[in-house]
Design an enzyme around this catalytic site. Sequence first.
Site, PDB file in Angstrom:
ATOM      1  N   ASP A   1       0.795  -1.070   0.149  1.00 31.31           N
ATOM      2  CA  ASP A   1       0.044  -0.165  -0.134  1.00 31.31           C
ATOM      3  C   ASP A   1       1.010   1.305   0.027  1.00 31.31           C
ATOM      4  O   ASP A   1       2.154   1.415  -0.658  1.00 31.31           O
ATOM      5  CB  ASP A   1      -1.055   0.054   1.146  1.00 31.31           C
ATOM      6  CG  ASP A   1      -2.199   0.775   0.910  1.00 31.31           C
ATOM      7  OD1 ASP A   1      -2.255   1.563   0.525  1.00 31.31           O
ATOM      8  OD2 ASP A   1      -3.279  -0.321   0.875  1.00 31.31           O
TER       9      ASP A   1
ATOM     10  N   HIS B   1      -3.495   5.780   3.668  1.00 32.52           N
ATOM     11  CA  HIS B   1      -4.333   4.620   3.227  1.00 32.52           C
ATOM     12  C   HIS B   1      -3.928   3.232   3.929  1.00 32.52           C
ATOM     13  O   HIS B   1      -4.498   2.422   4.462  1.00 32.52           O
ATOM     14  CB  HIS B   1      -4.492   4.498   1.928  1.00 32.52           C
ATOM     15  CG  HIS B   1      -5.426   3.279   1.188  1.00 32.52           C
ATOM     16  ND1 HIS B   1      -4.823   2.176   0.862  1.00 32.52           N
ATOM     17  CD2 HIS B   1      -6.613   3.152   1.103  1.00 32.52           C
ATOM     18  CE1 HIS B   1      -5.847   1.329   0.444  1.00 32.52           C
ATOM     19  NE2 HIS B   1      -7.150   1.962   0.530  1.00 32.52           N
TER      20      HIS B   1
ATOM     21  N   SER C   1     -11.423  -1.313  -0.567  1.00 28.63           N
ATOM     22  CA  SER C   1      -9.851  -1.472   0.147  1.00 28.63           C
ATOM     23  C   SER C   1     -10.107  -1.582   1.609  1.00 28.63           C
ATOM     24  O   SER C   1      -9.139  -1.995   2.262  1.00 28.63           O
ATOM     25  CB  SER C   1      -9.264   0.056   0.034  1.00 28.63           C
ATOM     26  OG  SER C   1      -8.545   0.192  -1.180  1.00 28.63           O
TER      27      SER C   1
END
Length: 645
Positions: free
Chosen positions: A209, A281, A471
């Site tokens: 990520d 994220h 996600s």
Amino acid sequence: MGNRIVARALVASLILAAAPASFAAGAAPHATFNVSTLRTQGSYDRFIVKYRDGTTQRTNAAAATQAVSAALSRTAATSSSLRAGKAAMPVASYARKLGTGADLVRVSRKLTASEADALIRQIASDPAVAHVQADVMMQKVRDIPAAAVSPVVVDDPYYQRYQWHFRAPDGTAEKIGSDASSYANKGGSNVANAWNLSDGTGVTVAVLDTGITNHPDIDLSLADAGYDFIIDSYVSGRATDGRVSGGWDLGDWTTEDKYLASNNPNGCVDANNPAEDSSWHGTHVSGNVAELTNNTTGMAGIAYKAKVLPVRVLGHCGGYSSDIADAIVWASGGHVDGVPDNTHVAQVINMSLGGEGKCSDDDVTADAISGAISRGTTVVVAAGNENDDTANYSPSSCPGVIAVASNGITGKRAYYSNYGTGVTLSAPGGGVYANDASSGTVVSAGFSWSAINDGTHEPTTADYGGMAGTSQATPHVTGTVALMLAAVKGASLPTPTPAQIKTLLTSTAHAFPSTPDKVIGAGIVDAYAAVNKALGNDTGPGEPDVTALTNGTSVKASGDGSAKVFSIEVPSGARTLVFTTSGGTGDVSIAVKNGTAGSETTSAKKATNNETVTVARPASGTWYLTVTSPASYANVNVLVRFTAP
């Protein structure tokens, strides 16, 4: 610690497609190639070429480069701009060998989409080539923002108020965060009950990520052992090109002028892709997988004693498919030239990534995933946020992956979630709006909650926040896999293969409360049922799921009249075992028995939920409590307690 919780919706997205093609019959050997990732307004200077085993180009970088140079010469005859001398003839140079065995070759200037198309086809015409594709930049999809809220069981203070997505999908009405209304939880992952069986000990999870940030509620012991696979300095944000050790998130903001497509051929910000502050994220995904739990701090994580290995593959404007493929190889224990071998091999990889284009067996991402699976690593990926068939996106359509769709608190398919027969199962990622509608009022119950950072550009203050998307659904499945692997390891059972893990997940998935509007897999992930079945404790087809209870801790039960079964382990020498229900609405009855074959003792008072069964000197073993009702009931307290020996 920040004093606010920010809700954001985010799903990282790869722009990576694989539309295979071959030349006419009689041309041998056949090569596949991918031009579906090329965009009319795009420009391309990186190409991934997989040469055939036994060819000189496969083992000789100079020969590989020369072959692309020859293809460039042939392209000049087919490209009108090059043929007319309107554009300079580019020169090929060798970049590196990928972990999959393919080669990354660069050209000296950006090619237009039509020029890149012509070059790819010419490269594929070389009999030494097995597959060729552009090395495209991968980008995140647009965030779905939510209004900021102020924060006010496990002892993590925000767990009960926010993390509905970890609880059982039993219909219990929950008021989340600052919401004015309650919503029946039919979309949770049943992680809270799975904690009675496993905590993730001994399992390493690689999160590919944006990297990870410092946070007091996350175990960062493997942060320095992770790796930043982003080579290009424009993408990484570092001063020079090159990969570095450590999986730290430096930020992925695109609010500076240098990220404008009009100012830079590598720029990603344009009318269709607004500038964004840093997303953090990777921190949020990592928190959902393994945030520290029962530490009187913040929120909880699924496999909270597993180790997260952060691998940075997404930076400013996203990340290249070649870097992501190398990261998959490395995280799963494979070798990547120029990078020290990974000494903390991941048993499961989380890729909250997805984007356009079918993934074929020949794609570099498919090769990397296939290698990871062959080494025993389970690969879990997001189905995507485009409200489209996931067959059109990669890597969710790559062979062997577990592709995860998203549902909200009511159990409905999230309006943005991709769907289709390629989806393995769904998990709570948040529906954004009240009652999981496709529009309306944004609510706290519409998000998955986890660790975050307050920084606009570089990381600053650790905090907590909400995001919604596939996600966020994906780490719920990844964390469940970690719980399963830890449980079988602790029980000294054989480690299930990635294929067996996929079957365990689908065979134990909780049924959707109503038929989804689109196909999104076998059901909603049920962490408790999956871990139980991995341990060989399957309740069997047609039997109800069993919710494990702990001594003296009550849970809420709601239902539509069907039986709900609870269990508790009673030790030898325990005294005064008491089963009770109370409160709520409806009229329930209870039945109690010792073991699956024991005789039942019942309590069925009319017009009340206050039922009790007492066993003075219970035998040791598993006791079962079955709650039934002739009609719907809600928010009934279920409690079992005994005096320990």
